[in-house]
Design a protein around this motif. Structure first.
Motif, PDB file in Angstrom:
ATOM      1  N   PRO A  49       1.237  -1.155  -0.157  1.00 33.41           N
ATOM      2  CA  PRO A  49       0.265   0.047   0.436  1.00 33.41           C
ATOM      3  C   PRO A  49       0.763   1.432  -0.156  1.00 33.41           C
ATOM      4  N   ASP A  50       0.205   1.837  -0.856  1.00 34.76           N
ATOM      5  CA  ASP A  50       1.031   3.276  -0.433  1.00 34.76           C
ATOM      6  C   ASP A  50       0.725   4.597   0.627  1.00 34.76           C
ATOM      7  N   TYR A  51       1.667   5.214   1.240  1.00 30.94           N
ATOM      8  CA  TYR A  51       0.444   5.558   2.173  1.00 30.94           C
ATOM      9  C   TYR A  51       0.492   7.050   1.791  1.00 30.94           C
ATOM     10  N   LEU A  61      12.975  -6.004  -8.420  1.00 29.84           N
ATOM     11  CA  LEU A  61      11.511  -6.140  -9.047  1.00 29.84           C
ATOM     12  C   LEU A  61      10.355  -5.693  -8.866  1.00 29.84           C
ATOM     13  N   TRP A  62      10.331  -5.410  -7.409  1.00 27.75           N
ATOM     14  CA  TRP A  62       8.905  -5.648  -6.587  1.00 27.75           C
ATOM     15  C   TRP A  62       8.424  -4.593  -5.385  1.00 27.75           C
ATOM     16  N   GLY A  63       9.930  -3.679  -5.755  1.00 29.65           N
ATOM     17  CA  GLY A  63      10.126  -2.390  -4.334  1.00 29.65           C
ATOM     18  C   GLY A  63      10.489  -2.981  -3.606  1.00 29.65           C
ATOM     19  N   GLN A  64      10.973  -3.629  -2.655  1.00 30.92           N
ATOM     20  CA  GLN A  64      11.309  -4.497  -1.424  1.00 30.92           C
ATOM     21  C   GLN A  64      12.242  -3.438  -1.808  1.00 30.92           C
ATOM     22  N   VAL A  65      13.313  -2.988  -2.194  1.00 32.06           N
ATOM     23  CA  VAL A  65      14.326  -2.042  -2.117  1.00 32.06           C
ATOM     24  C   VAL A  65      14.047  -0.750  -1.741  1.00 32.06           C
ATOM     25  N   SER A  66      13.226  -0.116  -2.557  1.00 34.83           N
ATOM     26  CA  SER A  66      12.709   1.304  -2.544  1.00 34.83           C
ATOM     27  C   SER A  66      11.713   1.281  -1.103  1.00 34.83           C
ATOM     28  N   ARG A  67      10.713   0.409  -1.175  1.00 39.78           N
ATOM     29  CA  ARG A  67       9.912   0.214   0.326  1.00 39.78           C
ATOM     30  C   ARG A  67      10.774   0.631   2.006  1.00 39.78           C
ATOM     31  N   THR A  68      12.004  -0.600   1.656  1.00 38.24           N
ATOM     32  CA  THR A  68      13.387  -0.304   2.898  1.00 38.24           C
ATOM     33  C   THR A  68      13.391   1.231   2.808  1.00 38.24           C
ATOM     34  N   VAL A  69      13.887   1.481   1.535  1.00 34.78           N
ATOM     35  CA  VAL A  69      14.880   2.743   1.685  1.00 34.78           C
ATOM     36  C   VAL A  69      13.892   4.188   2.286  1.00 34.78           C
ATOM     37  N   HIS A  70      12.600   3.831   2.082  1.00 38.39           N
ATOM     38  CA  HIS A  70      11.811   4.918   2.094  1.00 38.39           C
ATOM     39  C   HIS A  70      11.316   4.956   3.698  1.00 38.39           C
ATOM     40  N   SER A  71      10.797   3.333   4.349  1.00 40.90           N
ATOM     41  CA  SER A  71      11.305   3.640   5.713  1.00 40.90           C
ATOM     42  C   SER A  71      11.833   3.630   6.325  1.00 40.90           C
ATOM     43  N   GLN A  72      13.719   3.803   5.870  1.00 45.84           N
ATOM     44  CA  GLN A  72      14.844   4.603   6.562  1.00 45.84           C
ATOM     45  C   GLN A  72      14.688   6.000   6.208  1.00 45.84           C
ATOM     46  N   GLU A  73      13.975   5.938   5.171  1.00 40.32           N
ATOM     47  CA  GLU A  73      13.995   7.476   5.132  1.00 40.32           C
ATOM     48  C   GLU A  73      13.052   8.276   6.281  1.00 40.32           C
ATOM     49  N   ALA A  74      11.953   7.847   6.208  1.00 38.17           N
ATOM     50  CA  ALA A  74      10.686   7.782   7.439  1.00 38.17           C
ATOM     51  C   ALA A  74      11.600   8.328   8.918  1.00 38.17           C
ATOM     52  N   ARG A  76       4.289  20.344  16.155  1.00 39.51           N
ATOM     53  CA  ARG A  76       4.967  19.523  17.739  1.00 39.51           C
ATOM     54  C   ARG A  76       5.521  18.624  16.893  1.00 39.51           C
ATOM     55  N   PRO A  77       6.725  18.835  17.219  1.00 35.27           N
ATOM     56  CA  PRO A  77       7.777  17.781  16.751  1.00 35.27           C
ATOM     57  C   PRO A  77       7.166  16.158  17.480  1.00 35.27           C
ATOM     58  N   ASP A  78       7.062  15.451  18.177  1.00 31.93           N
ATOM     59  CA  ASP A  78       6.479  15.281  19.055  1.00 31.93           C
ATOM     60  C   ASP A  78       5.765  13.982  18.230  1.00 31.93           C
ATOM     61  N   ILE A  79       4.155  15.271  17.515  1.00 30.36           N
ATOM     62  CA  ILE A  79       3.055  14.417  16.401  1.00 30.36           C
ATOM     63  C   ILE A  79       3.960  14.158  15.254  1.00 30.36           C
ATOM     64  N   ALA A  80       5.402  15.055  14.661  1.00 29.14           N
ATOM     65  CA  ALA A  80       5.674  14.536  13.483  1.00 29.14           C
ATOM     66  C   ALA A  80       6.037  13.622  13.540  1.00 29.14           C
ATOM     67  N   SER A  81       7.108  12.746  14.937  1.00 21.71           N
ATOM     68  CA  SER A  81       7.912  11.858  15.113  1.00 21.71           C
ATOM     69  C   SER A  81       6.664  10.456  14.787  1.00 21.71           C
ATOM     70  N   ALA A  82       5.099  11.141  15.421  1.00 24.43           N
ATOM     71  CA  ALA A  82       4.754   9.700  15.383  1.00 24.43           C
ATOM     72  C   ALA A  82       4.356   9.518  14.296  1.00 24.43           C
ATOM     73  N   GLU A  83       4.080  10.467  13.031  1.00 20.94           N
ATOM     74  CA  GLU A  83       3.360  10.076  11.743  1.00 20.94           C
ATOM     75  C   GLU A  83       3.861   9.500  10.978  1.00 20.94           C
ATOM     76  N   ARG A  84       5.786   9.561  11.365  1.00 18.15           N
ATOM     77  CA  ARG A  84       6.451   9.298  10.928  1.00 18.15           C
ATOM     78  C   ARG A  84       6.797   7.371  10.726  1.00 18.15           C
ATOM     79  N   LYS A  85       6.685   7.546  11.436  1.00 16.83           N
ATOM     80  CA  LYS A  85       6.582   6.286  12.479  1.00 16.83           C
ATOM     81  C   LYS A  85       5.799   5.340  11.689  1.00 16.83           C
ATOM     82  N   ALA A  86       4.204   5.533  11.554  1.00 19.44           N
ATOM     83  CA  ALA A  86       3.830   5.598  10.927  1.00 19.44           C
ATOM     84  C   ALA A  86       3.484   4.879   9.502  1.00 19.44           C
ATOM     85  N   ALA A  87       4.532   5.811   8.700  1.00 18.76           N
ATOM     86  CA  ALA A  87       4.964   6.290   7.879  1.00 18.76           C
ATOM     87  C   ALA A  87       5.747   5.309   7.130  1.00 18.76           C
ATOM     88  N   ALA A  88       6.579   5.281   8.057  1.00 18.71           N
ATOM     89  CA  ALA A  88       7.926   3.839   8.128  1.00 18.71           C
ATOM     90  C   ALA A  88       7.081   2.201   8.459  1.00 18.71           C
TER      91      ALA A  88
END
Length: 537
Positions: A37-39, A171-184, A314-326
């Motif tokens: 799923p796209d975030y 082929l199936w975005g496993q690496v890109s998903r991992t990179v996006h997760s780590q970026e988040a 609020r940085p705590d809200i941003a942190s929680a949102e980024r954890k959901a994205a990851a």
């Protein structure tokens, strides 16, 4: 007649090369096919306005908002400014989160490395003896006896230089998903660092104002002890003259001693606040001290963003949102495990038994080819991992929404505290004035002999209690003012997640359009803010 034989090069190499090129082209064509799923940011309920800002607050102009990265400067306290600077440089909690941010940034680089092939080189040389075949020969001696002799084994040398390369197309975005997760995760770590810094800064400011409030209380206690000492002297003089009874002297002495004990006890709380500040600024409590100075500050007007802007402040809200994205990206990583993987490998080099002939054309070798692999049966492992990833995402979404609710509660609590304390301090000041007037009247009546000393004790105690309450409320107002600034995110903005340096020092001040506090209101501050704010009248 002589015949000439010409050997044609094998056709395997062009075919293998063609196969590799075709596989690479197929991999590139499928590289954009990311599964999972796209975030999208989880929806949260945001109120239209702050409930506690309904009375005594109004919508301010955007120009009321200015650059307030160092938000504590709105209190115009040089001692506080110096302490905050020390905290930004030396606070060890901030240092911990700064290291965590650098770790998260390194993990992004680690994940991105999977986009590229892995190339390795090797070189070696061996000398090997191999045994001969089981055969013996006999020699007949001069005396007619036979002697068996076995042939010795062979000794060979081998030298090689090789280069290997392998690449697994995404082929199936496993690496890109991992990179996006780590970026988040990196952005979330930056927000955690900002939240740790803001929390430490706010705790320091609140503790500082609490200490100043205790200094004001200490001054009140010292003045009270001096006043009670004069009252005791007066009663002792009257007792020597036979005007009053011994009981009045005992009561005055008891009152003085109680005030002295309270003055001593107040020092315990002040020492604890001082020690807490020492830890926050990264200094040993044994060598740290703050000169006494009674609190005389009043809370400045603090404009507040509309509730919808709180999600970006609020940085705590941003942190929680980024954890959901990851966590969302990890779902795609788990789903990609259901599909086959393609690995392209190539190797080549030189190998020879004679070192001088190692780097010659006849000594070269190479291999090239793709490999396709897929898991056929894993007893539900991948399905379980996918469900676990989805559950983790749901957990992070719930945490994000809870963080948003807690943030609105934090703002409402501090708005209500400031509003109520502002009204309370007016009434309490009136109570102090009345109590002082009543005390003066009773003391004059006692000196005239028209009232007993019990009336003096009551009036003095009432006045002292009222003054002590006033000093406490003044300190609470300053603490709540800092709490409101913290609840609004200080000088932070969500855009800073992509620019956080990870250092212990405070980041650069936020752009004028994103700082949530202003030094004064309604005096305009130059800025280009587009978000409406709420300012106290």
């Amino acid at each position: 007649m002589q015949f000439e034989h010409t050997t044609r090069p094998p056709a395997v190499a062009p075919r293998a090369l063609t196969l590799a090129v075709a596989s690479a082209m197929l991999a590139l064509a499928l590289a954009g096919c990311a599964v999972g799923p796209d975030y999208t940011r989880p929806a949260v309920q945001v109120p239209a306005s702050y409930k506690e800002a309904a009375e005594g607050w109004k919508v301010a102009q955007p120009s009321d908002q200015g650059d307030r990265g160092a938000w504590w400067t709105i209190y115009n306290d040089p001692q506080l400014n110096a302490l905050e600077d020390k905290l930004n440089q030396s606070n060890q909690t901030i240092a911990q989160f700064a290291a965590a941010y650098r770790q998260a940034r390194a993990l992004v680089g680690e994940a991105r490395a999977a986009y590229f092939p892995v190339i390795s080189a090797s070189a070696g040389g061996t000398r090997q003896r191999t045994p001969s075949r089981s055969s013996t020969s006999s020699i007949t001696g001069s005396n007619g006896t036979s002697i068996g002799i076995s042939s010795s084994g062979s000794i060979t040398n081998s030298y090689n230089i090789g280069l290997d390369a392998s690449w697994e197309p995404d082929l199936w975005g496993q690496v890109s998903r991992t990179v996006h997760s780590q970026e988040a995760g990196q952005q979330g770590a930056a927000a955690d660092l900002a939240n740790a810094r803001l929390s430490a800064q706010a705790t320091l400011a609140q503790t500082y104002f609490s200490l100043r409030s205790l200094d004001a209380t200490q001054k009140l206690l010292d003045d009270t002890v001096a006043a009670y000492g004069r009252s005791l002297q007066l009663t002792q003089n009257q007792y020597r003259q036979g005007i009053i009874a011994r009981s009045d002297v005992i009561q005055a002495q008891t009152q003085l001693q109680s005030a002295q004990a309270a003055a001593i006890d107040n020092g315990v709380a002040r020492a604890q606040d001082e020690h807490a500040i020492a830890v926050l600024v990264g200094e040993p409590a044994s060598t740290f001290s703050i000169p006494s100075s009674p609190l005389d500050a009043t809370p400045p007007a603090v404009p507040a963003q509309m509730p919808s802007a709180l999600l970006e402040r609020r940085p705590d809200i941003a942190s929680a949102e980024r954890k959901a994205a990851a966590a969302n990206e990890q779902i795609g990583v788990a789903i990609a495990a259901f599909f086959p993987t393609l690995t392209l490998t190539a190797s080549g080099g030189f190998e020879s038994s004679v070192f001088s002939q190692l780097l010659t054309a006849p000594s070269r070798f190479w291999t090239l080819g793709p490999q396709l692999a897929a898991t056929i049966f894993d007893a539900g492992l991948r399905s379980a991992q996918t469900e676990a990833a989805r559950a983790t995402y749901d957990q992070n979404v719930a945490t994000y929404r809870q963080t948003v609710l807690a943030a609105f509660q934090d703002v409402e609590d501090n708005l209500a505290s400031l509003r109520i304390l502002e009204r309370e301090i007016v009434v309490q000041q009136q109570a102090v004035d009345s109590a002082r007037q009543a005390r003066d009247i009773v003391e004059n009546e006692y000196k005239a002999g028209t009232v007993g000393y019990v009336n003096v004790l009551t009036a003095q105690t009432t006045a002292f209690t009222a003054e002590q309450k006033l000093a406490t409320i003044a300190g609470q107002r300053m603490v709540s003012s800092v709490g409101l600034v913290k609840a609004l995110g200080g000088g932070w903005d969500v855009a800073q997640m992509d620019h956080e340096t990870g250092s212990v020092t405070a980041p650069a001040a936020a752009p004028a359009a994103s700082a949530p506090v202003a030094a004064t209101a309604p005096a305009p501050v130059q800025g280009a803010a587009k978000q409406p704010v709420v300012a106290q009248k």
